[in-house]
Structure formats: C-alpha cells, structure tokens
Write a protein that holds these residues in place. Sequence first.
Motif, mmCIF file in Angstrom:
data_model
loop_
_atom_site.group_PDB
_atom_site.id
_atom_site.type_symbol
_atom_site.label_atom_id
_atom_site.label_comp_id
_atom_site.label_asym_id
_atom_site.label_seq_id
_atom_site.Cartn_x
_atom_site.Cartn_y
_atom_site.Cartn_z
ATOM 1 N N ALA A 94 0.831 -1.210 0.000
ATOM 2 C CA ALA A 94 0.000 0.000 0.000
ATOM 3 C C ALA A 94 0.865 1.258 0.000
ATOM 4 O O ALA A 94 0.660 2.174 0.802
ATOM 5 C CB ALA A 94 -0.956 -0.012 1.191
ATOM 6 N N THR A 95 1.869 1.309 -0.892
ATOM 7 C CA THR A 95 2.754 2.468 -0.984
ATOM 8 C C THR A 95 2.367 3.317 -2.190
ATOM 9 O O THR A 95 1.589 2.899 -3.060
ATOM 10 C CB THR A 95 4.225 2.022 -1.127
ATOM 11 O OG1 THR A 95 4.346 1.156 -2.262
ATOM 12 C CG2 THR A 95 4.681 1.284 0.124
ATOM 13 N N ASP A 96 2.964 4.532 -2.243
ATOM 14 C CA ASP A 96 2.679 5.438 -3.362
ATOM 15 C C ASP A 96 3.402 5.010 -4.643
ATOM 16 O O ASP A 96 2.875 5.183 -5.749
ATOM 17 C CB ASP A 96 3.102 6.866 -3.000
ATOM 18 C CG ASP A 96 2.309 7.418 -1.818
ATOM 19 O OD1 ASP A 96 1.112 7.108 -1.723
ATOM 20 O OD2 ASP A 96 2.907 8.138 -0.992
ATOM 21 N N VAL A 97 4.581 4.488 -4.474
ATOM 22 C CA VAL A 97 5.416 4.148 -5.626
ATOM 23 C C VAL A 97 6.104 2.808 -5.363
ATOM 24 O O VAL A 97 6.427 2.486 -4.202
ATOM 25 C CB VAL A 97 6.502 5.228 -5.884
ATOM 26 C CG1 VAL A 97 7.345 4.872 -7.107
ATOM 27 C CG2 VAL A 97 5.877 6.601 -6.061
ATOM 28 N N ALA A 98 6.290 2.017 -6.421
ATOM 29 C CA ALA A 98 7.139 0.826 -6.361
ATOM 30 C C ALA A 98 7.991 0.811 -7.625
ATOM 31 O O ALA A 98 7.548 1.249 -8.695
ATOM 32 C CB ALA A 98 6.301 -0.441 -6.255
ATOM 33 N N TYR A 99 9.203 0.316 -7.515
ATOM 34 C CA TYR A 99 10.081 0.304 -8.690
ATOM 35 C C TYR A 99 11.133 -0.785 -8.526
ATOM 36 O O TYR A 99 11.341 -1.343 -7.432
ATOM 37 C CB TYR A 99 10.725 1.665 -8.925
ATOM 38 C CG TYR A 99 11.403 2.287 -7.729
ATOM 39 C CD1 TYR A 99 12.772 2.166 -7.542
ATOM 40 C CD2 TYR A 99 10.667 3.023 -6.797
ATOM 41 C CE1 TYR A 99 13.403 2.749 -6.457
ATOM 42 C CE2 TYR A 99 11.285 3.609 -5.705
ATOM 43 C CZ TYR A 99 12.658 3.468 -5.536
ATOM 44 O OH TYR A 99 13.277 4.032 -4.458
#
Length: 614
Positions: A94-99
């Motif tokens: 449930a994070t804003d960004v993943a990479y």
Amino acid sequence: MAKHFLELLAREASAVEFEGPIIRARAAGAAPATIEELEQAKVEALKVRELLKRRARREAELSALYDTAGDLAALRDLDAVLEAIVHRARQLLATDVAYMTLHDPEQGDTYMRVTDGSISAKFRALRLAMGAGLGGLVAQTATPYSTADYFADARFRHKDDIDEAVKEEGLVAILGVPLRLGQRVIGVLMAANRSARPFHQEEVSLLASLAAHAAVAIDNARLLQETRNALEELSQAHRVAREHGDAVERGALAHDRMTSLVLRGGGIEDVAAVVTDVLGGSLAVLDDLGRPLTGDVGELDSGVFEAAQASRALGRTVRRSDLLIASVDVGAEPLCTLILRSDDADERILERAALVCALLLLFRRSVAEAEGRVRGELLDDLISRPDSPGLTDRARRLGVDLHAPHVVVVAKHGGQRERAAFWASSQAALRHGLAAGRGDEVVLLLPGENAGRIAQNVAVELSTSLHSPATAGASRAAVEGDVAGAYQEAHRCAEALIALGRTGDGASAAELGFVGLLVGDGRDVRGFVSRVLGAVIDYDARRGTALADTMAAYFGSGGSPSRTAEAMHIHVNTVTQRLDRIGKLLGDGWLEPERALEIQLALRLHRLGHTSTP
C-alpha cells in the motif's frame, strides 16, 4: 467475566468495545478486585485480538503471495513479468510508488528498469552506482534496507543526482530488498511513500518474499526467452540449411545438364538456354572484349564492366541493380562474362554456367591455337622456303586456295604477342587464310585483291583488339610463288608507315605515294604519275592546254606567278587562271609541302617520258 470478552473476540469487535464490560461493572458498583480482574482480562483479550489480526493479515499476505506466484508463473514475456512484480509490490505494501532496478554487468551499476506510480522522468532514468543511495547500498550488500525519512538518514552515501531525482519524485520513506539468484544479486525491488512512514518487519519480510518469487520468475522468463531465441535460431538455421540443400541440388542438376550438353558437343548457346530455363530472365554471354557471343540484355554502361572486373577479382557473382554478373579470367585476362537480368536468381548456378562457358571457350581457343600453329608453319614455309614440295596440298587441306588472289599483310604491334597472334589466327581461320607470329609482328595471307583496304582494316581491328596502335603494310600476292616477295614489300610498307609517323595506319605501296616507288617491288611509275597528275594530264590532252607545263614553271620559279609568266611569255593573269584551274582539278591542299613534293616528282617523271596518259 471472560465470557464477555470472548463474545467480543468472536464478533471481531473494535478495541474500544473491550472497555464496555469494565464500564458496566463500575456502574454496577463492583468491587475493586473485580474491576482489576476485568482490566487484566481486557488486556489479555486485546493481546489475543492483535494476534488474531496479525495472523489474518499474514494469511492475506500469504494468499496474495500465492496469487502473485501463480500470476508470475503464467507470464512468459519478461517485460510483463517485471511490470507485474512492481505493481503487486505497490499493492501489497500500500505504498505510493514501487520500482525495480536491475544490475548492468557492463557498467557495473544498476539502472531503473520498471516503475509503478512514478511521475518524474528524471527518477525513471536514474542509475545508481554500487553503494550509492539506498538502492545502491542494497545491491552492494545484498541486505534489505528501509528508511522512514530518506533525506535525514545517514546510513548510506547520498549523491546529488540521486537526491535530486528522489526529491523530484517526492519520496520520503523507502524500503528496498535484493533480487537474488543464488549468491548473485540481479537487482533491487523497492517500495516508497511520499510521506514519512516506518516499515515494519512484516512488511520487509513480505517484500523480500515477493522479491524471491520475482527473481525466480525473472530467471524463468529469461531462460524461456533464451529458449525461444535458440529455437528461432535453430528454426532459421534449419530453413537456411533446407534452402541451401535445395539450391545445391538444383545447382547440381543444372550442372549435370550443362555438362551433358558439352559432352554431346553443345555450345555457348545451349548452356545459356539451360541457365534461362532454370533461373528465368534473360542471359547474355560476352567474350574477352565484351562482345556478345549470345543473348542480348540491352545497352551496357561502364558500371557493368566494372562489376565484371569485381566479379573476376572476388571469384563470385556481383549484383548491379537487376543484373547478376559472373565473369571468369585466365592468366589475369578476362575470358567470358555472363550477364543475367533477373530480380532473384541462384548465383551459384550462374557461376557454374560461367565456368562451363569458360571451359568451352578455352577448348575452342586450344583448337584454334593448334590449327593456328599449322597455318603459321605453312605461311612460314611459303615465305622462307617457297620451293618446298607439297605447299599447295597442305594449303588445300586447310581450305586455302593459293592459286586465287591473295594479299600478304605485315602488322607491327607494340607487344602482347600472344593476344596479337590469337587475333591473327582467328582472322585467318574465319577468312580461309593463313597467319603466323614473328617477333613484334604478325603476318597474314588473306584472300582478296585490294591490298590497301585490307591493310587498313587489319590495322583498325588489331588496334582495337590490343587497345594499342598496330601498323599494317600489305602487298598483293597473285600466286603462291609471290608470297615471299609480297611479304618483303608488305614489311617495307609497314616500316615506311612508322617512319612517316603514321603509326596505327594501314596501306600498300600504292597508298604511299612516291615513297611507294621506293618500297614497292613493281615500281609502278605509270600508276604513280596517273594517280598524282592524271586529272591535269587528261585535261591538257583534251583541251590542248599547258597546265602541266605551267605547274612545272611555277614550282621552278619558287612559286612566283610573275616569274612563271615571264618564263612562259604569258600574262600573269593567265598564270593565275591556270593555277585556279589546276586547283579545281587536283583539289584543295595541292600546294601543301608533302603533296607538292609528290606532284613535282610526278611532273619530272612525266616530262622525262616515263609515262604517258592512259
């Protein structure tokens, strides 16, 4: 008492509702010991509630991991696998960004491979050196790292370009775990928030588990792609091998057909017919001088002959536009060139056809050379041993009638003896004559009577063949006994032409003017005077004029009309009129030095009485 809390646990009540039994007990005036017992039971119940909640969350995470593993296993494309991993990481945490960053073995750093939720172009193009930034630290140590506040964390090495990209993306809290295959780190999977947030151990473990699945899925996708590539290469190799086998078989069949034709006595035309039957298109075969032996492909520019030269140098077919060109040489000299007009054809078949045509031409050349030696030996005997017995019979067997009018031609050239001898032998065979090579000259005995014209033709054609000037002298040999004498006169004519600066020209003694009187055996004075002054002498005979005498006086006075008039006792205007008439009879240029010399010699011979008008 415990019953109330069990009911709350059973219906998954909120934490606030666990205060209800205590509040109701106090309102009922329960003893302090009872209240304390309820407080203790509440604490234990809340612990059980939290444990159940963690287990439910863990169960959901495990279920999500299981679903993720199934999803990843179903994917076959590497890009789709990577995008699915990053997207699922963002969902699970449930994070804003993943990479995800992957290792670049050539540059020794990691580069941004896939992002989900990113809005910064600079961030998506980021590269992290080993140990630089949080992601570089994870890649270097193969250990998970997390930070609740990236810019306030001093555990890793900050770099301006990395910090600027992170700031542009607005990230604060970051968690990174390594993607490992055995002991090798192939990349880093990261989840980040744009606000401060601590990452619990359960979240680190969850992302690490996802990374483990992801590494296997990435490796499987890579292996699958490599397998696909290998299968495609194998399939392509199989197609190429099959096409090559078909081409080899087709080439072998064509070669067998061409060989069979040659064994049955076929020629260049038959070989060309096989080529066009197998390959289609139109074919032309050129000889060593670029002249067509068979076929026609239209007008050829210089580029075609440059391509033919390249074909001989490379030993293979050369393509120029829609033309396929295969050329064969022998001893660095071109032998034959095949030009096929076709958009798509098997070059190997054309190359085999070129070799077959070359062999045919070599065979023809060998036969011609053998016949040429026989003809040359006969001509040598006619010149050097004219009294040898059997010369007429030997000539008859070669198709030469020595009793018919013949012309002996001596052609001097600047070298290339073999080429000149081959040309002379070919001409002699075509025209039923004889030819022989003698040092820097070739000698021909050809049927005919016009020695001057034959000499000119030989000079032009031999010069073209050699690509350098050839000078030809000729003399008529009426019967076999005249061959030796005619050779001597033709030889003197050729040398006289060279001495006169007429290299590359052809002539007999008759075309050499007064020089011909010196080199010619017959010394035809009558013919010389008639050829030079005939028009003037005839005019005087018909009109009773004295044009010939006027010319003699004019030359004798040094070309002065007044002194000519004085010597002839006539008016100067009469001299001028007679000179005009002479100019009309003899043509322009009769006063030019060389022509004037011939005219003066002819006048002197005429006045000495060596000739008379016909």
